[in-house]
Design a protein around this motif. Sequence first.
Motif, PDB file in Angstrom:
ATOM      1  N   GLU A   1      20.717  37.210   1.210  1.00 21.22           N
ATOM      2  CA  GLU A   1      20.498  36.124   2.166  1.00 21.22           C
ATOM      3  C   GLU A   1      19.163  35.424   1.930  1.00 21.22           C
ATOM      4  N   ASN A   2      19.172  34.148   2.218  1.00 25.04           N
ATOM      5  CA  ASN A   2      17.937  33.370   2.255  1.00 25.04           C
ATOM      6  C   ASN A   2      17.647  33.098   3.725  1.00 25.04           C
ATOM      7  N   VAL A   3      16.521  33.608   4.199  1.00 23.08           N
ATOM      8  CA  VAL A   3      16.135  33.427   5.592  1.00 23.08           C
ATOM      9  C   VAL A   3      15.014  32.393   5.625  1.00 23.08           C
ATOM     10  N   TYR A   4      15.148  31.437   6.521  1.00 24.99           N
ATOM     11  CA  TYR A   4      14.157  30.375   6.651  1.00 24.99           C
ATOM     12  C   TYR A   4      13.402  30.520   7.954  1.00 24.99           C
ATOM     13  N   ALA A   5      12.098  30.230   7.889  1.00 29.93           N
ATOM     14  CA  ALA A   5      11.242  30.315   9.075  1.00 29.93           C
ATOM     15  C   ALA A   5      10.448  29.012   9.203  1.00 29.93           C
ATOM     16  N   PHE A   6      10.243  28.592  10.428  1.00 29.75           N
ATOM     17  CA  PHE A   6       9.480  27.375  10.729  1.00 29.75           C
ATOM     18  C   PHE A   6       7.990  27.671  10.588  1.00 29.75           C
ATOM     19  N   ARG A   7       7.253  26.742  10.006  1.00 34.52           N
ATOM     20  CA  ARG A   7       5.801  26.855   9.845  1.00 34.52           C
ATOM     21  C   ARG A   7       5.144  25.748  10.674  1.00 34.52           C
ATOM     22  N   PRO A   8       4.983  25.956  11.987  1.00 28.99           N
ATOM     23  CA  PRO A   8       4.474  24.894  12.866  1.00 28.99           C
ATOM     24  C   PRO A   8       3.050  24.456  12.544  1.00 28.99           C
ATOM     25  N   ALA A   9       2.259  25.306  11.932  1.00 29.91           N
ATOM     26  CA  ALA A   9       0.876  24.925  11.605  1.00 29.91           C
ATOM     27  C   ALA A   9       0.836  23.760  10.622  1.00 29.91           C
ATOM     28  N   LYS A  10       1.890  23.585   9.856  1.00 34.34           N
ATOM     29  CA  LYS A  10       1.940  22.469   8.890  1.00 34.34           C
ATOM     30  C   LYS A  10       2.009  21.112   9.591  1.00 34.34           C
ATOM     31  N   LEU A  11       2.356  21.101  10.870  1.00 32.45           N
ATOM     32  CA  LEU A  11       2.391  19.839  11.621  1.00 32.45           C
ATOM     33  C   LEU A  11       0.983  19.386  12.021  1.00 32.45           C
ATOM     34  N   ASP A  12       0.003  20.256  11.894  1.00 30.45           N
ATOM     35  CA  ASP A  12      -1.368  19.892  12.276  1.00 30.45           C
ATOM     36  C   ASP A  12      -1.889  18.696  11.486  1.00 30.45           C
ATOM     37  N   ALA A  13      -1.574  18.637  10.201  1.00 32.36           N
ATOM     38  CA  ALA A  13      -2.034  17.505   9.381  1.00 32.36           C
ATOM     39  C   ALA A  13      -1.494  16.192   9.931  1.00 32.36           C
ATOM     40  N   ALA A  14      -0.231  16.186  10.336  1.00 31.10           N
ATOM     41  CA  ALA A  14       0.369  14.969  10.888  1.00 31.10           C
ATOM     42  C   ALA A  14      -0.271  14.621  12.226  1.00 31.10           C
ATOM     43  N   ARG A  15      -0.454  15.617  13.074  1.00 28.40           N
ATOM     44  CA  ARG A  15      -1.062  15.375  14.384  1.00 28.40           C
ATOM     45  C   ARG A  15      -2.506  14.869  14.224  1.00 28.40           C
ATOM     46  N   ASN A  16      -3.259  15.471  13.334  1.00 32.08           N
ATOM     47  CA  ASN A  16      -4.647  15.045  13.115  1.00 32.08           C
ATOM     48  C   ASN A  16      -4.722  13.629  12.575  1.00 32.08           C
ATOM     49  N   TRP A  17      -3.839  13.298  11.657  1.00 33.34           N
ATOM     50  CA  TRP A  17      -3.845  11.949  11.098  1.00 33.34           C
ATOM     51  C   TRP A  17      -3.485  10.932  12.181  1.00 33.34           C
ATOM     52  N   LEU A  18      -2.477  11.253  13.006  1.00 33.76           N
ATOM     53  CA  LEU A  18      -2.095  10.348  14.091  1.00 33.76           C
ATOM     54  C   LEU A  18      -3.245  10.157  15.079  1.00 33.76           C
ATOM     55  N   GLU A  19      -3.940  11.224  15.411  1.00 35.93           N
ATOM     56  CA  GLU A  19      -5.075  11.112  16.324  1.00 35.93           C
ATOM     57  C   GLU A  19      -6.165  10.237  15.720  1.00 35.93           C
ATOM     58  N   ALA A  20      -6.434  10.414  14.438  1.00 36.82           N
ATOM     59  CA  ALA A  20      -7.467   9.618  13.779  1.00 36.82           C
ATOM     60  C   ALA A  20      -7.082   8.149  13.741  1.00 36.82           C
ATOM     61  N   ILE A  21      -5.839   7.866  13.438  1.00 37.28           N
ATOM     62  CA  ILE A  21      -5.389   6.471  13.346  1.00 37.28           C
ATOM     63  C   ILE A  21      -5.307   5.848  14.732  1.00 37.28           C
ATOM     64  N   ARG A  22      -5.004   6.657  15.738  1.00 40.79           N
ATOM     65  CA  ARG A  22      -4.898   6.167  17.113  1.00 40.79           C
ATOM     66  C   ARG A  22      -6.262   5.834  17.702  1.00 40.79           C
ATOM     67  N   SER A  23      -7.255   6.635  17.416  1.00 47.87           N
ATOM     68  CA  SER A  23      -8.536   6.489  18.095  1.00 47.87           C
ATOM     69  C   SER A  23      -9.591   5.721  17.315  1.00 47.87           C
ATOM     70  N   SER A  24      -9.396   5.504  16.031  1.00 44.41           N
ATOM     71  CA  SER A  24     -10.434   4.797  15.283  1.00 44.41           C
ATOM     72  C   SER A  24      -9.868   4.106  14.068  1.00 44.41           C
ATOM     73  N   ASP A  25     -10.675   3.209  13.543  1.00 42.36           N
ATOM     74  CA  ASP A  25     -10.348   2.537  12.293  1.00 42.36           C
ATOM     75  C   ASP A  25     -10.803   3.467  11.178  1.00 42.36           C
ATOM     76  N   LEU A  26      -9.895   3.945  10.341  1.00 42.33           N
ATOM     77  CA  LEU A  26     -10.232   4.924   9.324  1.00 42.33           C
ATOM     78  C   LEU A  26     -11.226   4.388   8.287  1.00 42.33           C
ATOM     79  N   SER A  27     -11.268   3.083   8.075  1.00 41.40           N
ATOM     80  CA  SER A  27     -12.151   2.550   7.040  1.00 41.40           C
ATOM     81  C   SER A  27     -13.579   2.373   7.536  1.00 41.40           C
ATOM     82  N   THR A  28     -13.783   2.054   8.813  1.00 45.86           N
ATOM     83  CA  THR A  28     -15.135   1.805   9.304  1.00 45.86           C
ATOM     84  C   THR A  28     -15.617   2.855  10.285  1.00 45.86           C
ATOM     85  N   GLY A  29     -14.724   3.623  10.841  1.00 46.20           N
ATOM     86  CA  GLY A  29     -15.113   4.624  11.817  1.00 46.20           C
ATOM     87  C   GLY A  29     -15.308   4.042  13.202  1.00 46.20           C
TER      88      GLY A  29
END
Length: 160
Positions: free
Chosen positions: A69-97
């Motif tokens: 059998e091949n058993v698959y498991a969810f790795r929720p910590a991998k979503l942190d990169a997406a959440r962090n990028w969304l927060e950065a893009i939501r709260s500031s201009d990435l090029s100027t800060g």
Amino acid sequence: MSRKSKPPVALYSALADTTRCRILEILKVAPTPVHVLTEAFSISRPAISRHLRVLKSAGLVAEVKKGRENVYAFRPAKLDAARNWLEAIRSSDLSTGEVVEDAPAPVIEAAPVVVVEPVPAAPKTTRASRKKPVVIAEKPAIEPTPTPQAPSASQMGFDF
């Protein structure tokens, strides 16, 4: 997170499919073998395997082989990169800060609606009408005015 981080496109691409999102919801409960995942869907096992391959390449699931059998498991910590990028893009201009205030959404006006009248169908011919030529004056076709088209995705530099 560094100011020059790249958007996590692989994560978003993997999450852009409802089947893959449902697979993650199932795996959130517990690691699951492929054959059990397949039972939850009306698609084939190879199709589920293809979805799992996309999730695995995005880093969202881990595969563990247990015997046959091949058993698959969810790795929720991998979503942190997406959440962090969304927060950065939501709260500031990435090029100027600089913090960007909530701006109103741009107003996009709809194109005017053009109504084109249908051309009536030609009358049915009968034996009597075949004997005498019948001349029917047709209305000239109404040319619809061209409506402005939004630029296609390829014109905007996106490659879908």
